[in-house]
Design a protein around this motif. Structure first.
Motif, PDB file in Angstrom:
ATOM      1  N   GLU A  89       5.537   3.206   7.666  1.00 58.88           N
ATOM      2  CA  GLU A  89       4.689   3.932   8.860  1.00 58.88           C
ATOM      3  C   GLU A  89       5.391   5.407   8.833  1.00 58.88           C
ATOM      4  OE1 GLU A  89       5.317   1.640  12.146  1.00 58.88           O
ATOM      5  OE2 GLU A  89       3.772   0.095  11.567  1.00 58.88           O
ATOM      6  N   LEU A  90       6.865   5.292   8.776  1.00 63.48           N
ATOM      7  CA  LEU A  90       7.539   6.581   8.691  1.00 63.48           C
ATOM      8  C   LEU A  90       6.870   7.720   7.613  1.00 63.48           C
ATOM      9  CD1 LEU A  90       9.777   8.303  10.172  1.00 63.48           C
ATOM     10  CD2 LEU A  90      11.276   7.349   8.558  1.00 63.48           C
ATOM     11  N   LEU A  91       6.869   7.197   6.605  1.00 65.31           N
ATOM     12  CA  LEU A  91       6.574   8.062   5.258  1.00 65.31           C
ATOM     13  C   LEU A  91       5.173   7.857   4.971  1.00 65.31           C
ATOM     14  CD1 LEU A  91       9.572   7.324   2.758  1.00 65.31           C
ATOM     15  CD2 LEU A  91       9.331   9.132   4.493  1.00 65.31           C
ATOM     16  N   GLN A  92       4.290   7.079   5.545  1.00 65.74           N
ATOM     17  CA  GLN A  92       3.029   6.864   5.376  1.00 65.74           C
ATOM     18  C   GLN A  92       2.729   6.577   3.957  1.00 65.74           C
ATOM     19  OE1 GLN A  92       0.978  10.373   6.768  1.00 65.74           O
ATOM     20  NE2 GLN A  92       1.113   9.870   9.041  1.00 65.74           N
ATOM     21  N   ASP A  93       3.494   5.699   3.663  1.00 63.76           N
ATOM     22  CA  ASP A  93       3.580   5.144   2.031  1.00 63.76           C
ATOM     23  C   ASP A  93       2.499   4.019   1.976  1.00 63.76           C
ATOM     24  OD1 ASP A  93       3.837   4.530  -0.540  1.00 63.76           O
ATOM     25  OD2 ASP A  93       6.021   4.448  -0.313  1.00 63.76           O
ATOM     26  N   GLU A  94       1.325   4.212   1.493  1.00 66.31           N
ATOM     27  CA  GLU A  94       0.478   3.090   1.232  1.00 66.31           C
ATOM     28  C   GLU A  94       0.701   2.321   0.141  1.00 66.31           C
ATOM     29  OE1 GLU A  94      -3.627   4.927   0.920  1.00 66.31           O
ATOM     30  OE2 GLU A  94      -3.514   5.820   3.041  1.00 66.31           O
ATOM     31  N   SER A  95       1.633   2.682  -0.610  1.00 64.16           N
ATOM     32  CA  SER A  95       2.074   1.861  -1.983  1.00 64.16           C
ATOM     33  C   SER A  95       2.887   0.657  -1.393  1.00 64.16           C
ATOM     34  CB  SER A  95       2.740   2.570  -3.032  1.00 64.16           C
ATOM     35  OG  SER A  95       4.014   2.783  -2.515  1.00 64.16           O
ATOM     36  N   VAL A  96       3.344   0.615  -0.233  1.00 61.72           N
ATOM     37  CA  VAL A  96       4.197  -0.367   0.340  1.00 61.72           C
ATOM     38  C   VAL A  96       3.257  -1.073   1.372  1.00 61.72           C
ATOM     39  CG1 VAL A  96       6.438  -0.686   1.780  1.00 61.72           C
ATOM     40  CG2 VAL A  96       6.497   1.043   0.350  1.00 61.72           C
ATOM     41  N   SER A  97       2.759  -2.024   0.968  1.00 55.08           N
ATOM     42  CA  SER A  97       1.834  -2.839   1.561  1.00 55.08           C
ATOM     43  C   SER A  97       1.962  -4.303   1.797  1.00 55.08           C
ATOM     44  CB  SER A  97       0.219  -2.566   1.265  1.00 55.08           C
ATOM     45  OG  SER A  97       0.434  -3.205  -0.201  1.00 55.08           O
ATOM     46  N   MET A  98       1.584  -4.940   2.699  1.00 54.00           N
ATOM     47  CA  MET A  98       1.744  -6.454   3.080  1.00 54.00           C
ATOM     48  C   MET A  98       0.415  -6.886   2.661  1.00 54.00           C
ATOM     49  SD  MET A  98       3.565  -8.433   6.186  1.00 54.00           S
ATOM     50  CE  MET A  98       2.855  -7.326   7.251  1.00 54.00           C
ATOM     51  N   ASP A  99       0.289  -8.050   1.801  1.00 57.26           N
ATOM     52  CA  ASP A  99      -0.940  -8.712   1.609  1.00 57.26           C
ATOM     53  C   ASP A  99      -1.266  -9.885   2.576  1.00 57.26           C
ATOM     54  OD1 ASP A  99      -1.575  -7.322  -0.797  1.00 57.26           O
ATOM     55  OD2 ASP A  99      -0.574  -8.804  -1.934  1.00 57.26           O
ATOM     56  N   CYS A 100      -0.086 -10.499   3.333  1.00 57.97           N
ATOM     57  CA  CYS A 100      -0.358 -11.405   4.184  1.00 57.97           C
ATOM     58  C   CYS A 100       0.978 -11.596   4.839  1.00 57.97           C
ATOM     59  CB  CYS A 100      -0.943 -12.744   3.548  1.00 57.97           C
ATOM     60  SG  CYS A 100      -0.065 -13.780   2.356  1.00 57.97           S
ATOM     61  N   LEU A 101       0.992 -12.489   5.842  1.00 58.68           N
ATOM     62  CA  LEU A 101       2.197 -12.811   6.609  1.00 58.68           C
ATOM     63  C   LEU A 101       2.057 -14.170   6.778  1.00 58.68           C
ATOM     64  CD1 LEU A 101       4.571 -11.647   8.253  1.00 58.68           C
ATOM     65  CD2 LEU A 101       3.199 -11.591  10.399  1.00 58.68           C
ATOM     66  N   ILE A 102       2.928 -14.944   6.220  1.00 58.32           N
ATOM     67  CA  ILE A 102       3.191 -16.406   6.353  1.00 58.32           C
ATOM     68  C   ILE A 102       4.157 -16.749   7.399  1.00 58.32           C
ATOM     69  CG2 ILE A 102       3.790 -18.439   4.919  1.00 58.32           C
ATOM     70  CD1 ILE A 102       3.400 -16.662   2.483  1.00 58.32           C
ATOM     71  N   LEU A 103       3.429 -17.609   8.481  1.00 61.27           N
ATOM     72  CA  LEU A 103       3.906 -18.231   9.761  1.00 61.27           C
ATOM     73  C   LEU A 103       4.059 -19.483   9.918  1.00 61.27           C
ATOM     74  CD1 LEU A 103       2.366 -15.546  12.087  1.00 61.27           C
ATOM     75  CD2 LEU A 103       4.475 -15.449  11.005  1.00 61.27           C
ATOM     76  N   PRO A 104       5.325 -20.120  10.397  1.00 60.33           N
ATOM     77  CA  PRO A 104       5.205 -21.527  10.924  1.00 60.33           C
ATOM     78  C   PRO A 104       3.831 -21.807  11.609  1.00 60.33           C
ATOM     79  CG  PRO A 104       7.334 -20.495  11.141  1.00 60.33           C
ATOM     80  CD  PRO A 104       6.517 -19.391  11.013  1.00 60.33           C
ATOM     81  N   ASP A 105       3.447 -23.196  11.426  1.00 59.16           N
ATOM     82  CA  ASP A 105       2.476 -23.545  12.502  1.00 59.16           C
ATOM     83  C   ASP A 105       2.748 -23.383  13.789  1.00 59.16           C
ATOM     84  OD1 ASP A 105       0.263 -24.751  13.232  1.00 59.16           O
ATOM     85  OD2 ASP A 105       1.077 -26.876  13.193  1.00 59.16           O
ATOM     86  N   LYS A 106       1.874 -22.704  14.633  1.00 55.14           N
ATOM     87  CA  LYS A 106       1.945 -22.706  16.010  1.00 55.14           C
ATOM     88  C   LYS A 106       3.052 -21.637  16.521  1.00 55.14           C
ATOM     89  CE  LYS A 106       0.417 -27.316  17.178  1.00 55.14           C
ATOM     90  NZ  LYS A 106       0.455 -28.682  17.787  1.00 55.14           N
ATOM     91  N   ALA A 107       3.733 -21.005  15.641  1.00 56.08           N
ATOM     92  CA  ALA A 107       4.792 -19.992  15.874  1.00 56.08           C
ATOM     93  C   ALA A 107       3.928 -18.664  16.302  1.00 56.08           C
ATOM     94  CB  ALA A 107       5.810 -19.852  14.855  1.00 56.08           C
ATOM     95  N   GLU A 108       4.589 -17.988  17.329  1.00 58.11           N
ATOM     96  CA  GLU A 108       4.017 -16.595  17.601  1.00 58.11           C
ATOM     97  C   GLU A 108       4.358 -15.552  16.512  1.00 58.11           C
ATOM     98  OE1 GLU A 108       2.642 -15.801  20.418  1.00 58.11           O
ATOM     99  OE2 GLU A 108       2.527 -17.784  21.148  1.00 58.11           O
ATOM    100  N   ILE A 109       3.628 -14.775  16.419  1.00 60.44           N
ATOM    101  CA  ILE A 109       3.748 -13.490  15.598  1.00 60.44           C
ATOM    102  C   ILE A 109       4.875 -12.687  15.935  1.00 60.44           C
ATOM    103  CG2 ILE A 109       2.813 -11.324  14.322  1.00 60.44           C
ATOM    104  CD1 ILE A 109       0.030 -12.492  15.033  1.00 60.44           C
ATOM    105  N   PRO A 110       6.003 -12.585  15.119  1.00 55.76           N
ATOM    106  CA  PRO A 110       7.344 -11.939  15.800  1.00 55.76           C
ATOM    107  C   PRO A 110       6.747 -10.359  16.217  1.00 55.76           C
ATOM    108  CG  PRO A 110       7.737 -12.973  13.671  1.00 55.76           C
ATOM    109  CD  PRO A 110       6.319 -12.900  13.843  1.00 55.76           C
ATOM    110  N   ASP A 111       7.802 -10.048  17.088  1.00 52.60           N
ATOM    111  CA  ASP A 111       7.500  -8.758  17.850  1.00 52.60           C
ATOM    112  C   ASP A 111       7.665  -7.645  16.435  1.00 52.60           C
ATOM    113  OD1 ASP A 111       7.409  -9.617  20.246  1.00 52.60           O
ATOM    114  OD2 ASP A 111       9.355  -9.325  20.641  1.00 52.60           O
ATOM    115  N   GLY A 112       6.715  -6.548  16.699  1.00 55.79           N
ATOM    116  CA  GLY A 112       6.889  -5.636  15.708  1.00 55.79           C
ATOM    117  C   GLY A 112       5.921  -5.792  14.520  1.00 55.79           C
TER     118      GLY A 112
END
Length: 296
Positions: A89-112
């Motif tokens: 976000e700081l450098l607005q670098d679109e080459s650093v991207s996240m395809d997906c976020l893998i979370l434990p079942d029923k866990a909250e999405i981490p802050d941030g």
């Protein structure tokens, strides 16, 4: 030329499983996202380690060649993921991207990470442990499938534009045969902390996107330009930008080449000098190659 040394101290069925192996939301979920509905509402649960997506992630974790082929890596833990996201976000670098976020079942999405537009994959504790490679996942809150950034460049013999990877060449850390992923990750993290301009990996270095290197670097592998090449490429970089090449080495009596001890005076004298600092491997130290390149 003299040689000098310096003593430096979510689902059973993946939405889209194409050759790129990215995770793309189905049309219905995409419509929900556009309407402002949480993109986690319809995430299903992967419970089997034989799921194709899980197998893909395991190959990314275990195989350097597979990571290079798919230009992707697994980042374990919300803390390094957040660091990478802040950098993006700081450098607005679109080459650093996240395809997906893998979370434990029923866990909250981490802050941030709750505002991320990446797809969510929910997995069982067994699959989470399998993907992370950790013995226990009690405190593990997230794993991200990240694209390897454009700032990582593996030089082939016919490529001459790798110098452009470095936006500046005032300070480049050169690593010669660093084989321990934890040590490599720590050095990358230190280079980021000291705001060096990039890292040059010589033959014998391990993969900076190895799981242990990523864990030690806390995401630094995604935050600093890294070039992987040979001594000839480094020599070309040195000549192109008129850099001094210096090597960190223990001060030993049997060394016949001149050694300059690290001192404030020496550091001050090099403050305006473009410099490559070469650090050798844990077991063998520097290879013989620096002797023909290192200068003061």
């Amino acid at each position: 030329m003299q040689c000098a040394s310096i003593l430096y101290p979510h689902t059973h069925k993946i939405w889209c499983f194409k050759p790129s192996l990215s995770v793309t939301p189905p049309p219905q979920q995409q419509q929900q996202r556009e309407e402002g509905t949480s993109h986690d509402d319809k995430a299903k649960l992967i419970t089997s380690a034989s799921n194709p997506f899980v197998k893909h992630c395991l190959k990314l974790r275990n195989s350097s060649s597979y990571r290079r082929a798919h230009a992707s890596a697994l980042v374990v833990g919300a803390t390094p993921i957040r660091e990478i996201r802040r950098f993006q976000e700081l450098l607005q670098d679109e080459s650093v991207s996240m395809d997906c976020l893998i979370l434990p079942d029923k866990a909250e999405i981490p802050d941030g990470l709750d505002k991320s537009t990446a797809s969510i994959v929910r997995v069982s504790s067994t699959v989470m442990r399998k993907l992370s490679g950790l013995q226990t996942t009690d405190s593990l809150d997230a794993i991200a499938l990240m694209k390897i950034p454009a700032s990582f460049f593996n030089v082939d013999d016919d490529q001459k534009n790798y110098q452009k990877v470095f936006s500046s060449v005032h300070r480049i850390l050169v690593l010669d045969g660093i084989q321990d992923p934890g040590n490599l990750g720590t050095l990358l993290r230190s280079a980021v902390a000291f705001r060096w301009d990039g890292v040059f990996l010589l033959p014998g270095c391990c993969d900076p996107f190895n799981e242990k290197a990523l864990r030690a670097s806390r995401g630094a592998s995604f935050q600093i330009p890294v070039v992987s090449g040979c001594w000839n490429h480094l020599e070309s970089l040195k000549e192109e930008f008129q850099m001094k090449l210096m090597a960190g080495h223990p001060e030993l009596e049997e060394l016949v080449k001149p050694v300059c001890s690290l001192s404030p005076t020496l550091c001050d004298s090099l403050s305006d000098t473009a410099l490559c600092l070469v650090l050798g491997s844990e077991g063998n130290g520097l290879s013989e190659n620096p002797c023909r390149l290192v200068n003061l």
